[in-house]
Design a protein around this motif. Structure first.
Motif, PDB file in Angstrom:
ATOM      1  N   TYR A   1      37.734   3.268 -31.893  1.00 34.97           N
ATOM      2  CA  TYR A   1      38.576   2.855 -30.770  1.00 34.97           C
ATOM      3  C   TYR A   1      38.372   3.718 -29.525  1.00 34.97           C
ATOM      4  CZ  TYR A   1      41.640   6.799 -31.731  1.00 34.97           C
ATOM      5  OH  TYR A   1      42.121   8.067 -31.906  1.00 34.97           O
ATOM      6  N   TRP A   2      37.714   4.885 -29.663  1.00 33.56           N
ATOM      7  CA  TRP A   2      37.583   5.821 -28.553  1.00 33.56           C
ATOM      8  C   TRP A   2      36.145   5.921 -28.049  1.00 33.56           C
ATOM      9  CZ3 TRP A   2      41.062  10.725 -28.970  1.00 33.56           C
ATOM     10  CH2 TRP A   2      41.189  11.344 -27.721  1.00 33.56           C
ATOM     11  N   GLY A   3      35.175   5.558 -28.897  1.00 33.67           N
ATOM     12  CA  GLY A   3      33.779   5.717 -28.520  1.00 33.67           C
ATOM     13  C   GLY A   3      33.305   7.156 -28.624  1.00 33.67           C
ATOM     14  N   HIS A   4      34.171   8.021 -29.138  1.00 33.64           N
ATOM     15  CA  HIS A   4      33.877   9.440 -29.340  1.00 33.64           C
ATOM     16  C   HIS A   4      34.457   9.855 -30.691  1.00 33.64           C
ATOM     17  CE1 HIS A   4      33.556   9.106 -24.983  1.00 33.64           C
ATOM     18  NE2 HIS A   4      32.810  10.190 -25.015  1.00 33.64           N
ATOM     19  N   GLU A   5      33.932  10.926 -31.222  1.00 37.18           N
ATOM     20  CA  GLU A   5      34.442  11.491 -32.468  1.00 37.18           C
ATOM     21  C   GLU A   5      35.126  12.816 -32.159  1.00 37.18           C
ATOM     22  OE1 GLU A   5      30.980  11.877 -34.930  1.00 37.18           O
ATOM     23  OE2 GLU A   5      30.670   9.708 -35.004  1.00 37.18           O
ATOM     24  N   ASN A   6      36.280  13.024 -32.737  1.00 39.02           N
ATOM     25  CA  ASN A   6      36.964  14.312 -32.628  1.00 39.02           C
ATOM     26  C   ASN A   6      36.601  15.096 -33.882  1.00 39.02           C
ATOM     27  OD1 ASN A   6      38.260  13.681 -30.183  1.00 39.02           O
ATOM     28  ND2 ASN A   6      39.752  12.468 -31.292  1.00 39.02           N
ATOM     29  N   VAL A   7      35.856  16.180 -33.708  1.00 37.87           N
ATOM     30  CA  VAL A   7      35.256  16.895 -34.830  1.00 37.87           C
ATOM     31  C   VAL A   7      35.851  18.294 -34.950  1.00 37.87           C
ATOM     32  CG1 VAL A   7      33.080  17.710 -35.818  1.00 37.87           C
ATOM     33  CG2 VAL A   7      33.115  15.592 -34.467  1.00 37.87           C
ATOM     34  N   SER A   8      36.469  18.569 -36.099  1.00 42.04           N
ATOM     35  CA  SER A   8      37.057  19.883 -36.389  1.00 42.04           C
ATOM     36  C   SER A   8      37.487  19.895 -37.842  1.00 42.04           C
ATOM     37  CB  SER A   8      38.285  20.131 -35.490  1.00 42.04           C
ATOM     38  OG  SER A   8      38.883  21.376 -35.782  1.00 42.04           O
ATOM     39  N   ASP A   9      37.858  21.080 -38.338  1.00 42.19           N
ATOM     40  CA  ASP A   9      38.514  21.124 -39.645  1.00 42.19           C
ATOM     41  C   ASP A   9      40.037  21.046 -39.477  1.00 42.19           C
ATOM     42  OD1 ASP A   9      39.388  23.673 -38.859  1.00 42.19           O
ATOM     43  OD2 ASP A   9      38.074  24.737 -40.249  1.00 42.19           O
ATOM     44  N   TRP A  10      40.492  21.047 -38.210  1.00 38.88           N
ATOM     45  CA  TRP A  10      41.895  20.865 -37.815  1.00 38.88           C
ATOM     46  C   TRP A  10      42.831  21.951 -38.337  1.00 38.88           C
ATOM     47  CZ3 TRP A  10      41.549  18.238 -33.756  1.00 38.88           C
ATOM     48  CH2 TRP A  10      40.591  17.226 -33.641  1.00 38.88           C
ATOM     49  N   ASN A  11      42.302  23.152 -38.544  1.00 35.62           N
ATOM     50  CA  ASN A  11      43.144  24.297 -38.863  1.00 35.62           C
ATOM     51  C   ASN A  11      43.451  25.044 -37.572  1.00 35.62           C
ATOM     52  OD1 ASN A  11      43.189  24.044 -41.744  1.00 35.62           O
ATOM     53  ND2 ASN A  11      41.049  24.704 -41.737  1.00 35.62           N
ATOM     54  N   ALA A  12      44.662  25.580 -37.457  1.00 35.29           N
ATOM     55  CA  ALA A  12      45.038  26.345 -36.268  1.00 35.29           C
ATOM     56  C   ALA A  12      44.024  27.461 -36.038  1.00 35.29           C
ATOM     57  CB  ALA A  12      46.435  26.918 -36.424  1.00 35.29           C
TER      58      ALA A  12
END
Length: 166
Positions: A46-57
């Motif tokens: 839906y964004w045309g981009h990927e949000n890439v992380s392990d999502w830890n603070a």
């Protein structure tokens, strides 16, 4: 869909900042909305981009173009994560990543609201009148509309669409 946009400005030291708040109601669950923001394979749809992380603070995250050269378009750090109700990240152009003053902050608050979700996206600490503030003021409304469409119908919007000539 209900979507509100509020822009405010304040002066912090010598830097004038602005913020935007977008509120969107989505027929979905908090888990699915959080997943749509944080899972690269879902965000790409839906964004045309990927949000890439392990999502830890404290971890880094990157906003990566899903097609073509897979360029990194935005960088930042994960400030706070509380799945599936809250995510706070910093946000900067990769060319300005070394400058702490260039970072803004995005907060995703996800709350159950009857049989739907109220998603509040607050993008603050933006340089007033700067290119990033102008860009996000146009970008967030279509990205959030595409997220809503995707989660409710399975079909995203063309977020790169241009206005039709009169």
């Amino acid at each position: 869909m209900t979507q509100e946009k509020i822009g405010t400005q304040e002066k912090t030291g010598t830097r004038e900042t602005t913020s935007f708040v977008y509120v969107t109601y989505i027929v979905s669950t908090p888990d699915k909305v959080f997943e749509a923001i944080t899972r690269p394979d879902v965000a790409r749809r839906y964004w045309g981009h990927e949000n890439v992380s392990d999502w830890n603070a404290g971890s880094t995250w990157e906003h990566v173009q899903a097609s073509g050269e897979r360029a990194v378009k935005i960088v930042g750090k994960v400030v706070e994560t509380a799945p599936p109700s809250r995510l706070v990240i910093t946000w900067a152009d990769p060319s300005e990543a070394a400058n702490p003053a260039s970072y803004s902050r995005v907060t995703f608050d996800i709350e159950e609201y009857d049989n739907m979700v109220r998603l509040t996206v607050t993008h603050d600490e933006l340089e007033a009148g700067g290119g990033m503030a102008k860009g996000i003021s146009k970008g967030w409304p279509i990205v959030l509309s595409s997220l809503k469409s995707y989660l409710e119908t399975g079909r995203p919007l063309d977020i790169f669409a241009k206005p039709k000539a009169a």
